[in-house]
Design a protein around this motif. Structure first.
Motif, PDB file in Angstrom:
ATOM      1  N   GLU A  10     -53.882-104.376   3.845  1.00 16.68           N
ATOM      2  CA  GLU A  10     -53.054-104.073   5.000  1.00 16.68           C
ATOM      3  C   GLU A  10     -51.751-104.847   4.919  1.00 16.68           C
ATOM      4  O   GLU A  10     -51.662-105.891   4.261  1.00 16.68           O
ATOM      5  N   SER A  11     -50.729-104.315   5.582  1.00 12.01           N
ATOM      6  CA  SER A  11     -49.432-104.969   5.617  1.00 12.01           C
ATOM      7  C   SER A  11     -48.661-104.501   6.840  1.00 12.01           C
ATOM      8  O   SER A  11     -48.953-103.444   7.400  1.00 12.01           O
ATOM      9  N   SER A  12     -47.679-105.301   7.231  1.00 13.27           N
ATOM     10  CA  SER A  12     -46.826-104.947   8.373  1.00 13.27           C
ATOM     11  C   SER A  12     -45.410-104.611   7.936  1.00 13.27           C
ATOM     12  O   SER A  12     -44.555-104.357   8.764  1.00 13.27           O
ATOM     13  N   VAL A  13     -45.159-104.622   6.636  1.00 14.28           N
ATOM     14  CA  VAL A  13     -43.807-104.396   6.109  1.00 14.28           C
ATOM     15  C   VAL A  13     -43.810-103.182   5.177  1.00 14.28           C
ATOM     16  O   VAL A  13     -44.620-103.097   4.249  1.00 14.28           O
ATOM     17  N   GLY A  14     -42.880-102.255   5.434  1.00 18.40           N
ATOM     18  CA  GLY A  14     -42.855-101.001   4.697  1.00 18.40           C
ATOM     19  C   GLY A  14     -42.783-101.136   3.191  1.00 18.40           C
ATOM     20  O   GLY A  14     -43.528-100.482   2.458  1.00 18.40           O
ATOM     21  N   ALA A  15     -41.890-101.982   2.700  1.00 19.11           N
ATOM     22  CA  ALA A  15     -41.744-102.139   1.249  1.00 19.11           C
ATOM     23  C   ALA A  15     -43.033-102.656   0.622  1.00 19.11           C
ATOM     24  O   ALA A  15     -43.413-102.256  -0.489  1.00 19.11           O
ATOM     25  N   GLU A  16     -43.722-103.541   1.339  1.00 18.96           N
ATOM     26  CA  GLU A  16     -44.992-104.074   0.844  1.00 18.96           C
ATOM     27  C   GLU A  16     -46.065-102.984   0.845  1.00 18.96           C
ATOM     28  O   GLU A  16     -46.916-102.926  -0.049  1.00 18.96           O
ATOM     29  N   VAL A  17     -46.017-102.105   1.832  1.00 20.42           N
ATOM     30  CA  VAL A  17     -46.976-101.001   1.902  1.00 20.42           C
ATOM     31  C   VAL A  17     -46.851-100.112   0.667  1.00 20.42           C
ATOM     32  O   VAL A  17     -47.854 -99.696   0.069  1.00 20.42           O
ATOM     33  N   VAL A  18     -45.613 -99.829   0.277  1.00 19.19           N
ATOM     34  CA  VAL A  18     -45.384 -98.998  -0.908  1.00 19.19           C
ATOM     35  C   VAL A  18     -45.985 -99.664  -2.140  1.00 19.19           C
ATOM     36  O   VAL A  18     -46.663 -99.018  -2.947  1.00 19.19           O
ATOM     37  N   ARG A  19     -45.760-100.978  -2.279  1.00 17.27           N
ATOM     38  CA  ARG A  19     -46.290-101.688  -3.443  1.00 17.27           C
ATOM     39  C   ARG A  19     -47.815-101.696  -3.442  1.00 17.27           C
ATOM     40  O   ARG A  19     -48.458-101.470  -4.473  1.00 17.27           O
ATOM     41  N   LEU A  20     -48.406-101.948  -2.277  1.00 15.99           N
ATOM     42  CA  LEU A  20     -49.866-101.977  -2.188  1.00 15.99           C
ATOM     43  C   LEU A  20     -50.471-100.606  -2.485  1.00 15.99           C
ATOM     44  O   LEU A  20     -51.514-100.497  -3.139  1.00 15.99           O
ATOM     45  N   ALA A  21     -49.811 -99.554  -1.992  1.00 16.59           N
ATOM     46  CA  ALA A  21     -50.326 -98.200  -2.236  1.00 16.59           C
ATOM     47  C   ALA A  21     -50.325 -97.894  -3.725  1.00 16.59           C
ATOM     48  O   ALA A  21     -51.262 -97.268  -4.250  1.00 16.59           O
ATOM     49  N   ARG A  22     -49.286 -98.332  -4.430  1.00 18.20           N
ATOM     50  CA  ARG A  22     -49.212 -98.084  -5.871  1.00 18.20           C
ATOM     51  C   ARG A  22     -50.221 -98.936  -6.646  1.00 18.20           C
ATOM     52  O   ARG A  22     -50.785 -98.493  -7.639  1.00 18.20           O
ATOM     53  N   GLU A  23     -50.462-100.158  -6.176  1.00 18.57           N
ATOM     54  CA  GLU A  23     -51.379-101.048  -6.882  1.00 18.57           C
ATOM     55  C   GLU A  23     -52.846-100.745  -6.578  1.00 18.57           C
ATOM     56  O   GLU A  23     -53.689-100.725  -7.476  1.00 18.57           O
ATOM     57  N   LEU A  24     -53.156-100.535  -5.300  1.00 18.46           N
ATOM     58  CA  LEU A  24     -54.548-100.389  -4.878  1.00 18.46           C
ATOM     59  C   LEU A  24     -55.049 -98.956  -4.934  1.00 18.46           C
ATOM     60  O   LEU A  24     -56.254 -98.716  -4.940  1.00 18.46           O
ATOM     61  N   LYS A  25     -54.127 -97.991  -4.923  1.00 14.78           N
ATOM     62  CA  LYS A  25     -54.476 -96.567  -4.976  1.00 14.78           C
ATOM     63  C   LYS A  25     -55.582 -96.214  -3.968  1.00 14.78           C
ATOM     64  O   LYS A  25     -56.668 -95.768  -4.327  1.00 14.78           O
ATOM     65  N   PRO A  26     -55.297 -96.409  -2.675  1.00 15.33           N
ATOM     66  CA  PRO A  26     -56.293 -96.094  -1.639  1.00 15.33           C
ATOM     67  C   PRO A  26     -56.504 -94.588  -1.501  1.00 15.33           C
ATOM     68  O   PRO A  26     -55.675 -93.789  -1.950  1.00 15.33           O
ATOM     69  N   ASP A  27     -57.602 -94.222  -0.884  1.00 17.21           N
ATOM     70  CA  ASP A  27     -57.858 -92.802  -0.624  1.00 17.21           C
ATOM     71  C   ASP A  27     -57.025 -92.309   0.550  1.00 17.21           C
ATOM     72  O   ASP A  27     -56.662 -91.139   0.614  1.00 17.21           O
ATOM     73  N   ILE A  28     -56.749 -93.216   1.496  1.00 18.13           N
ATOM     74  CA  ILE A  28     -55.991 -92.818   2.680  1.00 18.13           C
ATOM     75  C   ILE A  28     -55.144 -93.992   3.163  1.00 18.13           C
ATOM     76  O   ILE A  28     -55.561 -95.153   3.095  1.00 18.13           O
ATOM     77  N   LEU A  29     -53.946 -93.670   3.614  1.00 16.55           N
ATOM     78  CA  LEU A  29     -53.030 -94.650   4.191  1.00 16.55           C
ATOM     79  C   LEU A  29     -52.892 -94.363   5.675  1.00 16.55           C
ATOM     80  O   LEU A  29     -52.531 -93.255   6.070  1.00 16.55           O
ATOM     81  N   LEU A  30     -53.197 -95.360   6.514  1.00 15.07           N
ATOM     82  CA  LEU A  30     -52.963 -95.255   7.949  1.00 15.07           C
ATOM     83  C   LEU A  30     -51.604 -95.882   8.219  1.00 15.07           C
ATOM     84  O   LEU A  30     -51.432 -97.098   8.070  1.00 15.07           O
ATOM     85  N   LEU A  31     -50.630 -95.070   8.590  1.00 16.70           N
ATOM     86  CA  LEU A  31     -49.228 -95.486   8.580  1.00 16.70           C
ATOM     87  C   LEU A  31     -48.561 -95.402   9.946  1.00 16.70           C
ATOM     88  O   LEU A  31     -48.433 -94.326  10.529  1.00 16.70           O
ATOM     89  N   ASP A  32     -48.109 -96.555  10.431  1.00 17.55           N
ATOM     90  CA  ASP A  32     -47.273 -96.612  11.627  1.00 17.55           C
ATOM     91  C   ASP A  32     -45.838 -96.295  11.206  1.00 17.55           C
ATOM     92  O   ASP A  32     -45.310 -96.910  10.274  1.00 17.55           O
ATOM     93  N   LEU A  33     -45.200 -95.336  11.862  1.00 15.28           N
ATOM     94  CA  LEU A  33     -43.833 -94.961  11.476  1.00 15.28           C
ATOM     95  C   LEU A  33     -42.808 -96.013  11.859  1.00 15.28           C
ATOM     96  O   LEU A  33     -41.721 -96.061  11.285  1.00 15.28           O
TER      97      LEU A  33
END
Length: 248
Positions: A62-85
């Motif tokens: 989990e993260s509260s910062v957009g740029a970090e979310v992008v990095r985590l999504a690429r590294e962890l390859k989750p099945d689903i992202l729950l995203l606050d706009l």
């Protein structure tokens, strides 16, 4: 930790690349790996506890910062992202745009504090699979997560009129609608998609094209099979994202 402060979830003190989803059965499809992106610690904590209480789900980060979310999504390859706009500095819409080329793609369920037409439509244009209000009951939230994990689309009841209304207009081409593709649909099927996506019943479609309701159902079955969809709502969202309404 106030809104906007970075927060990366490191389970059991492990590094960012580690995951709480260490159950080996995950490889057999037993557990869905979920990444949470929200800048409100209390909401994020409650969401994590809710997810981890479900035997078929686990939080991978989990993260509260957009740029970090992008990095985590690429590294962890989750099945689903729950995203606050409403993420600080790097918005949820920018996150969706940055992850558009991710392979395999991550299914994204947008967490919305309120229904805002422009944000909801833009999120779908950028590839979101669903919208759910943060104030929804836990049963609704879990159902929306399970639906998106299963590859379906999810719309909050308040969002449905917005999407249907947008289907009656010309979707902006700059948002990625691939109007040049027919997805294997015949000209008649494209016309039926346009009418159904705009809310017409099978009977109304049949009357307009002088065919029986049974024939309309046959065409829709072919459309669902070709597009890999299973409901009229999924078809409406697909048509909105791909610009098929104009072609109809």
């Amino acid at each position: 930790m106030g809104p906007g402060a970075e927060h990366v979830y490191r389970p059991n003190g492990l590094g960012v690349g580690a995951s709480v989803c260490q159950d080996p059965t995950r490889r057999n499809g037993q557990r869905a790996r979920i990444l949470i992106a929200d800048d409100h610690p209390i909401f994020r904590d409650g969401l994590r506890k809710l997810i981890e209480s479900q035997p078929e789900m686990c939080v991978t980060g989990e993260s509260s910062v957009g740029a970090e979310v992008v990095r985590l999504a690429r590294e962890l390859k989750p099945d689903i992202l729950l995203l606050d706009l409403a993420l600080p500095r790097h918005s949820g819409l920018q996150v969706l745009s940055d992850l558009a080329d991710l392979s395999p793609p991550v299914r994204t369920l947008v967490l919305a504090a309120a229904v805002e037409e422009s944000l909801i439509l833009e999120a779908f244009y950028l590839g979101a699979h669903g919208i759910v209000l943060k104030g929804s009951p836990r049963e609704v939230l879990l159902k929306s997560i399970r639906s998106v994990i299963a590859g379906e689309y999810w719309l909050d009841n308040e969002s449905v009129p917005i999407v249907i209304g947008a289907l009656r207009k010309s979707p902006p081409s700059q948002n990625g609608a691939t109007c040049g593709k027919d997805y294997g649909l015949t000209p008649r099927e494209l016309k039926i998609v346009g009418r159904v996506a705009n809310g017409s019943s099978n009977k109304e479609v049949g009357q307009e094209f002088s065919i029986s309701e049974r024939t309309v159902k046959h065409h829709l079955t072919n459309v669902f099979n070709k597009l890999g969809l299973s409901s009229r709502l999924e078809l409406a969202v697909f048509a909105l994202e791909r610009g098929l309404v104009n072609k109809g």
